[in-house]
Motif scaffolding. Structure first.
Motif, PDB file in Angstrom:
ATOM      1  N   SER A  33     -17.305 -68.696   8.150  1.00 41.36           N
ATOM      2  CA  SER A  33     -17.251 -67.510   7.293  1.00 41.36           C
ATOM      3  C   SER A  33     -17.536 -67.799   5.827  1.00 41.36           C
ATOM      4  CB  SER A  33     -15.881 -66.825   7.422  1.00 41.36           C
ATOM      5  OG  SER A  33     -14.850 -67.703   6.991  1.00 41.36           O
TER       6      SER A  33
ATOM      7  N   CYS B 228     -13.794 -68.498  13.419  1.00 39.11           N
ATOM      8  CA  CYS B 228     -13.199 -68.375  12.094  1.00 39.11           C
ATOM      9  C   CYS B 228     -11.705 -68.087  12.181  1.00 39.11           C
ATOM     10  CB  CYS B 228     -13.876 -67.258  11.308  1.00 39.11           C
ATOM     11  SG  CYS B 228     -15.667 -67.431  11.146  1.00 39.11           S
TER      12      CYS B 228
ATOM     13  N   ALA C 224     -14.812 -62.802   8.927  1.00 38.30           N
ATOM     14  CA  ALA C 224     -15.815 -63.054   9.955  1.00 38.30           C
ATOM     15  C   ALA C 224     -16.581 -61.778  10.300  1.00 38.30           C
ATOM     16  CB  ALA C 224     -15.153 -63.627  11.203  1.00 38.30           C
TER      17      ALA C 224
END
Length: 280
Positions: A11, A35, A41
């Protein structure tokens, strides 16, 4: 059939830049963002699909510093995918160093004052937190959480015809990541994934803040790479990017011992978690 790529820590930072470059290389990938922060994300997924509408981008929420999270995410990935072609082990942390005031003042009045200021030895300290699993946070995040993730994803990675490619990209843990993955064991009573039947290649350890080497590895054949070699991004004086190699400063025996220690720790942690879940 789309190639499936899993990237941890996708991310932000190098992980996000890597995802963008991979989609530029192959805009029809199935890219899975692993993530810790779901909302971040989701925003990254939307941005990637806006610029690469032919791609397939999905999300799995995982915190590699929490083994319960790793187990949940692994189960979800096994249900979602038949195989993973590439796994980039990118997530990692590094505690911020702090000045040791006590060491500074004691050093000022010692014979080591010149050495202290020329090397900073003893002046900087890093505090490593202990996780809920009873492990040091840096070790669990950068090394052990990823190790367990790969153990859990073994059914998606072991293919006799076309082995999956594992690329450990974090510069924070590269020297500890070169454990042998040629004999992945499932410690849940299942038949072990033996190198005589399956092949899982730890392709490389890319240890540079630049991500050109990661993208370069995306195009290489497993048999052409050495698992005891670092593949580093570099730039010429004229601004051209290239990949250079550097032999790791450890041998296969040391790597094997480290791998065996990880397996023993895995057994201990699994038993502890099962006991804790049973009590709750």
């Amino acid at each position: 059939m789309r190639k499936a790529v899993l990237v941890t820590g996708a991310s932000s930072g190098v992980g996000l830049a890597l995802c963008k470059r991979l989609l530029e290389e192959d805009h029809e990938l199935h890219l899975c963002l692993a993530c810790r922060n779901r909302s971040k994300a989701e925003a990254v997924r939307a941005a990637l699909l806006a610029s690469h509408p032919l791609a397939e981008v999905s999300i799995v929420q995982v915190d590699v510093s929490d083994l319960q999270s790793v187990f949940r995410a692994s189960q979800e990935l096994r249900q979602r995918f038949q195989r993973l072609d590439y796994v980039y082990l990118n997530a990692g942390i590094m505690p911020n160093p702090q000045l040791n005031i006590k060491a500074l003042f004691s050093g000022l009045f010692s014979r080591k004052v010149i050495h202290m200021f020329s090397t900073a030895e003893g002046l900087l300290t890093q505090e490593d937190q202990i996780t809920a699993d009873g492990l040091q946070e840096v070790f669990e995040t950068n090394v052990f959480g990823h190790f367990i993730l790969i153990q859990e994803l073994a059914p998606l990675l072991c293919h006799s015809d076309s082995p999956s490619q594992l690329i450990w990209t974090s510069s924070r843990n590269a020297r500890k990541s070169n454990f042998c993955l040629e004999d992945i064991q499932h410690s849940r009573g299942q038949e072990p994934y033996s190198s005589s039947k399956y092949a899982v290649d730890l392709l490389s350890v890319a240890v540079n803040r630049n991500f050109n080497s990661r993208v370069w590895l995306f195009h290489q054949k497993p048999e052409s790479l050495n698992p005891l070699t670092k593949y580093l991004s570099a730039t010429t004086g004229f601004g051209s990017n290239y990949v250079m190699t550097q032999k790791m400063d450890l041998d296969e025996d040391t790597a094997e011992k480290f791998y065996q220690n990880l397996l023993e720790l895995e057994k201990h942690v699994r038993a502890t978690i099962q006991k804790r879940n049973h009590q709750s």
